[in-house]
Design an enzyme around this catalytic site. Sequence first.
Site, PDB file in Angstrom:
ATOM      1  N   ARG A   1       0.817  -1.237   0.000  1.00 35.99           N
ATOM      2  CA  ARG A   1       0.000   0.000   0.000  1.00 35.99           C
ATOM      3  C   ARG A   1       0.840   1.272   0.000  1.00 35.99           C
ATOM      4  O   ARG A   1       0.381   2.324   0.414  1.00 35.99           O
ATOM      5  CB  ARG A   1      -0.986   0.015   1.174  1.00 35.99           C
ATOM      6  CG  ARG A   1      -1.949  -1.150   1.152  1.00 35.99           C
ATOM      7  CD  ARG A   1      -3.163  -0.904   2.003  1.00 35.99           C
ATOM      8  NE  ARG A   1      -4.091  -1.999   1.874  1.00 35.99           N
ATOM      9  CZ  ARG A   1      -4.046  -3.107   2.605  1.00 35.99           C
ATOM     10  NH1 ARG A   1      -3.119  -3.237   3.537  1.00 35.99           N
ATOM     11  NH2 ARG A   1      -4.918  -4.059   2.431  1.00 35.99           N
TER      12      ARG A   1
ATOM     13  N   GLU B   1      12.245  17.927 -25.230  1.00 34.41           N
ATOM     14  CA  GLU B   1      11.468  18.334 -24.043  1.00 34.41           C
ATOM     15  C   GLU B   1      12.070  19.595 -23.421  1.00 34.41           C
ATOM     16  O   GLU B   1      11.355  20.438 -22.888  1.00 34.41           O
ATOM     17  CB  GLU B   1      11.427  17.197 -23.005  1.00 34.41           C
ATOM     18  CG  GLU B   1      10.829  15.881 -23.510  1.00 34.41           C
ATOM     19  CD  GLU B   1       9.297  15.892 -23.661  1.00 34.41           C
ATOM     20  OE1 GLU B   1       8.651  16.889 -23.269  1.00 34.41           O
ATOM     21  OE2 GLU B   1       8.763  14.896 -24.191  1.00 34.41           O
TER      22      GLU B   1
ATOM     23  N   LYS C   1       8.951  22.583 -14.573  1.00 35.76           N
ATOM     24  CA  LYS C   1       8.012  21.483 -14.321  1.00 35.76           C
ATOM     25  C   LYS C   1       7.513  21.530 -12.880  1.00 35.76           C
ATOM     26  O   LYS C   1       6.329  21.357 -12.610  1.00 35.76           O
ATOM     27  CB  LYS C   1       8.641  20.125 -14.650  1.00 35.76           C
ATOM     28  CG  LYS C   1       7.655  18.999 -14.403  1.00 35.76           C
ATOM     29  CD  LYS C   1       7.790  17.807 -15.290  1.00 35.76           C
ATOM     30  CE  LYS C   1       6.607  16.854 -15.027  1.00 35.76           C
ATOM     31  NZ  LYS C   1       6.746  15.571 -15.670  1.00 35.76           N
TER      32      LYS C   1
ATOM     33  N   ARG D   1      -1.378  21.712 -15.850  1.00 38.33           N
ATOM     34  CA  ARG D   1      -0.341  20.707 -16.158  1.00 38.33           C
ATOM     35  C   ARG D   1      -0.420  20.226 -17.614  1.00 38.33           C
ATOM     36  O   ARG D   1       0.584  19.786 -18.175  1.00 38.33           O
ATOM     37  CB  ARG D   1      -0.434  19.540 -15.169  1.00 38.33           C
ATOM     38  CG  ARG D   1       0.722  18.564 -15.296  1.00 38.33           C
ATOM     39  CD  ARG D   1       0.845  17.622 -14.125  1.00 38.33           C
ATOM     40  NE  ARG D   1       1.893  16.651 -14.369  1.00 38.33           N
ATOM     41  CZ  ARG D   1       2.417  15.843 -13.465  1.00 38.33           C
ATOM     42  NH1 ARG D   1       1.982  15.910 -12.211  1.00 38.33           N
ATOM     43  NH2 ARG D   1       3.368  15.000 -13.775  1.00 38.33           N
TER      44      ARG D   1
ATOM     45  N   ASN E   1       2.035  19.111 -22.317  1.00 34.74           N
ATOM     46  CA  ASN E   1       1.813  18.274 -23.495  1.00 34.74           C
ATOM     47  C   ASN E   1       1.966  19.054 -24.797  1.00 34.74           C
ATOM     48  O   ASN E   1       1.530  18.586 -25.855  1.00 34.74           O
ATOM     49  CB  ASN E   1       0.413  17.646 -23.430  1.00 34.74           C
ATOM     50  CG  ASN E   1       0.342  16.605 -22.339  1.00 34.74           C
ATOM     51  OD1 ASN E   1       1.311  15.878 -22.111  1.00 34.74           O
ATOM     52  ND2 ASN E   1      -0.760  16.553 -21.633  1.00 34.74           N
TER      53      ASN E   1
ATOM     54  N   HIS F   1       2.763  17.366 -28.037  1.00 35.75           N
ATOM     55  CA  HIS F   1       2.569  15.936 -27.803  1.00 35.75           C
ATOM     56  C   HIS F   1       1.355  15.371 -28.531  1.00 35.75           C
ATOM     57  O   HIS F   1       1.315  14.181 -28.827  1.00 35.75           O
ATOM     58  CB  HIS F   1       2.433  15.652 -26.304  1.00 35.75           C
ATOM     59  CG  HIS F   1       3.732  15.714 -25.562  1.00 35.75           C
ATOM     60  ND1 HIS F   1       4.552  16.817 -25.589  1.00 35.75           N
ATOM     61  CD2 HIS F   1       4.365  14.808 -24.767  1.00 35.75           C
ATOM     62  CE1 HIS F   1       5.620  16.591 -24.845  1.00 35.75           C
ATOM     63  NE2 HIS F   1       5.538  15.376 -24.335  1.00 35.75           N
TER      64      HIS F   1
ATOM     65  N   HIS G   1       1.999  12.262 -30.501  1.00 36.96           N
ATOM     66  CA  HIS G   1       1.428  10.934 -30.240  1.00 36.96           C
ATOM     67  C   HIS G   1       0.868  10.329 -31.518  1.00 36.96           C
ATOM     68  O   HIS G   1       0.982   9.122 -31.745  1.00 36.96           O
ATOM     69  CB  HIS G   1       0.322  11.027 -29.179  1.00 36.96           C
ATOM     70  CG  HIS G   1       0.856  11.249 -27.796  1.00 36.96           C
ATOM     71  ND1 HIS G   1       0.140  11.895 -26.805  1.00 36.96           N
ATOM     72  CD2 HIS G   1       2.043  10.929 -27.233  1.00 36.96           C
ATOM     73  CE1 HIS G   1       0.877  11.966 -25.716  1.00 36.96           C
ATOM     74  NE2 HIS G   1       2.038  11.386 -25.940  1.00 36.96           N
TER      75      HIS G   1
ATOM     76  N   HIS H   1      10.103   9.153 -28.819  1.00 38.24           N
ATOM     77  CA  HIS H   1       9.062  10.059 -28.340  1.00 38.24           C
ATOM     78  C   HIS H   1       9.472  11.525 -28.527  1.00 38.24           C
ATOM     79  O   HIS H   1       8.706  12.336 -29.049  1.00 38.24           O
ATOM     80  CB  HIS H   1       8.789   9.736 -26.865  1.00 38.24           C
ATOM     81  CG  HIS H   1       7.858  10.679 -26.195  1.00 38.24           C
ATOM     82  ND1 HIS H   1       6.509  10.720 -26.484  1.00 38.24           N
ATOM     83  CD2 HIS H   1       8.074  11.642 -25.267  1.00 38.24           C
ATOM     84  CE1 HIS H   1       5.939  11.663 -25.753  1.00 38.24           C
ATOM     85  NE2 HIS H   1       6.864  12.234 -25.004  1.00 38.24           N
TER      86      HIS H   1
HETATM   87  P1  NAD Z   1      14.070   4.500 -21.596  1.00 45.04           P
HETATM   88  O1  NAD Z   1      13.835   4.463 -20.157  1.00 45.04           O
HETATM   89  O2  NAD Z   1      13.592   3.356 -22.416  1.00 45.04           O
HETATM   90  O3  NAD Z   1      15.632   4.714 -21.844  1.00 45.04           O
HETATM   91  C1  NAD Z   1      16.120   4.753 -23.164  1.00 45.04           C
HETATM   92  C2  NAD Z   1      17.276   3.779 -23.358  1.00 45.04           C
HETATM   93  O4  NAD Z   1      18.450   4.332 -22.760  1.00 45.04           O
HETATM   94  C3  NAD Z   1      17.071   2.427 -22.714  1.00 45.04           C
HETATM   95  O5  NAD Z   1      17.603   1.434 -23.526  1.00 45.04           O
HETATM   96  C4  NAD Z   1      17.896   2.540 -21.425  1.00 45.04           C
HETATM   97  O6  NAD Z   1      18.315   1.305 -20.921  1.00 45.04           O
HETATM   98  C5  NAD Z   1      19.046   3.375 -21.880  1.00 45.04           C
HETATM   99  N1  NAD Z   1      19.727   4.155 -20.863  1.00 45.04           N
HETATM  100  C6  NAD Z   1      19.180   4.844 -19.839  1.00 45.04           C
HETATM  101  N2  NAD Z   1      20.119   5.580 -19.224  1.00 45.04           N
HETATM  102  C7  NAD Z   1      21.282   5.334 -19.837  1.00 45.04           C
HETATM  103  C8  NAD Z   1      22.615   5.808 -19.662  1.00 45.04           C
HETATM  104  N3  NAD Z   1      22.892   6.746 -18.767  1.00 45.04           N
HETATM  105  N4  NAD Z   1      23.569   5.320 -20.463  1.00 45.04           N
HETATM  106  C9  NAD Z   1      23.271   4.412 -21.429  1.00 45.04           C
HETATM  107  N5  NAD Z   1      22.022   3.950 -21.674  1.00 45.04           N
HETATM  108  C10 NAD Z   1      21.056   4.413 -20.876  1.00 45.04           C
HETATM  109  O7  NAD Z   1      13.436   5.810 -22.281  1.00 45.04           O
HETATM  110  P2  NAD Z   1      13.180   7.287 -21.736  1.00 45.04           P
HETATM  111  O8  NAD Z   1      13.104   8.109 -22.951  1.00 45.04           O
HETATM  112  O9  NAD Z   1      14.095   7.654 -20.646  1.00 45.04           O
HETATM  113  O10 NAD Z   1      11.721   7.182 -21.082  1.00 45.04           O
HETATM  114  C11 NAD Z   1      10.581   6.881 -21.850  1.00 45.04           C
HETATM  115  C12 NAD Z   1       9.470   6.516 -20.902  1.00 45.04           C
HETATM  116  O11 NAD Z   1       9.192   7.618 -20.058  1.00 45.04           O
HETATM  117  C13 NAD Z   1       8.151   6.175 -21.604  1.00 45.04           C
HETATM  118  O12 NAD Z   1       7.659   4.986 -21.051  1.00 45.04           O
HETATM  119  C14 NAD Z   1       7.245   7.331 -21.265  1.00 45.04           C
HETATM  120  O13 NAD Z   1       5.888   6.944 -21.186  1.00 45.04           O
HETATM  121  C15 NAD Z   1       7.792   7.767 -19.937  1.00 45.04           C
HETATM  122  N6  NAD Z   1       7.501   9.171 -19.575  1.00 45.04           N
HETATM  123  C16 NAD Z   1       6.969   9.402 -18.354  1.00 45.04           C
HETATM  124  C17 NAD Z   1       6.704  10.698 -17.958  1.00 45.04           C
HETATM  125  C18 NAD Z   1       6.178  10.950 -16.583  1.00 45.04           C
HETATM  126  O14 NAD Z   1       5.833  12.098 -16.277  1.00 45.04           O
HETATM  127  N7  NAD Z   1       6.134   9.960 -15.729  1.00 45.04           N
HETATM  128  C19 NAD Z   1       7.003  11.768 -18.800  1.00 45.04           C
HETATM  129  C20 NAD Z   1       7.563  11.502 -20.051  1.00 45.04           C
HETATM  130  C21 NAD Z   1       7.819  10.179 -20.431  1.00 45.04           C
HETATM  131  N1  GLY Z   2       5.106  14.607 -18.945  1.00 47.87           N
HETATM  132  C1  GLY Z   2       3.891  15.321 -18.682  1.00 47.87           C
HETATM  133  C2  GLY Z   2       3.549  15.417 -17.245  1.00 47.87           C
HETATM  134  O1  GLY Z   2       4.303  15.011 -16.401  1.00 47.87           O
HETATM  135  O2  GLY Z   2       2.503  15.905 -16.926  1.00 47.87           O
END
Ligand code: NAD
Ligand code: GLY
Length: 367
Positions: free
Chosen positions: A122, A186, A228, A242, A246, A249, A253, A266
Amino acid sequence: MIKTLNVGLGERSYPIHIGSGILPLLGQSLKAVSFPRRVAVLTNPTVGHLYAAQVLEGLRAADFAATDILIPDGEEYKTLETLQGVFDALIAQGFDRGCGILALGGGVVGDLAGFAAAVYLRGVPFAQVPTTLLAQVDSSVGGKTGVNHRLGKNLIGAFYQPRLVHIDVDTLTTLPEREFRAGLAEVVKYGVIRDADFFAWLEQQGCELLVLKPEALIKAVGISCQIKADIVEVDEKEGGLRAILNYGHTLGHAVELLSGYGSVRHGEAVAMGMVAAAALAADLGLAGDKDRRRIEDLLRALHLPVRLPRHAPEAYLEALMRDKKVKEGSLNLILNRGIGACEVRKVADPARTLLPVLERFQEDLPA
Ligand code: NAD
Ligand code: GLY
């Protein structure tokens, strides 16, 4: 040099530390927020291979009992099934309510680890050590956590804030170049929607980011996180403001959907979406075409794509109308007002409004 910011959310407030070479200070940062002494470090084999030993050793030296748990690398593993494996490992290793979960990796690890922390027993404390630029400037801040469902991205999740975000920009030196550039989209977004001076700084000094100059990275990550944090403090659960995060985006998307997830990063899709949004803002008189050109030139200089991949305009419209932001046939779009400000605009007739932009901003066509 360490830059420290605060996300002010009352008793759920937390610090963001940003610096170069600060991974060894992680234990100290966790102690300062009274993080539990038993820590599960969630990571993947790619990031784990590079940083897990250093992180685990550092935590143990600071009197934490730390163990790593690996999940496979890739967006396709951001699933309930992977989460189940994480719970299996936590339970098997006797992690109780006195434990905390630490995410070491990009947005995939961070989103999944955050959701695991939100629901395990939880809720247990959670910390973010983001290692991609996208995670450092976006996903590690603000508390959106979750996993994908086979019918859509991020459909299962929770708002759950971390206790700490600890960002070492040196981890970006191992990040593949394409991932780094995708994260820059971003960064540009923050300048366009909220900070004209930052945008101008990116135009002048963006090349320092491309060569990973630590001072420039700390500044860009710091300003991005501050913007942010300011937005999340006002609207934690995306009731209104918030949504401006986007920007770019909605079309982005659609690009991801039409191109097939994975073929376009992305951030690349967001870059294309921002140029189209800026063109629409110019068409609607919210900005000048010179603003669209500045955005496009900056993205180009950062080696990001600025034209939409070629698909039938009807396919784009269909993808757009499936967006979460469609209400009763109207599309809510985030549009820039000049550079440094933006607004949410309800577009009642998306086909008529968007088709001219879609036609002008597809690949291989003169702008
Ligand atoms: P990811 O986490 O897949 O990382 C990209 C690649 O880089 C992976 O292969 C990873 O293993 C590698 N990697 C990471 N750090 C590294 C480093 N320092 N050196 C070498 N390789 C490294 O992709 P991302 O772009 O970081 O994240 C995408 C995800 O984030 C999506 O699932 C998306 O939905 C999510 N997201 C969430 C939010 C939120 O507010 N929570 C906002 C934007 C995106
Ligand atoms: N990445 C958009 C948000 O965090 O709201």
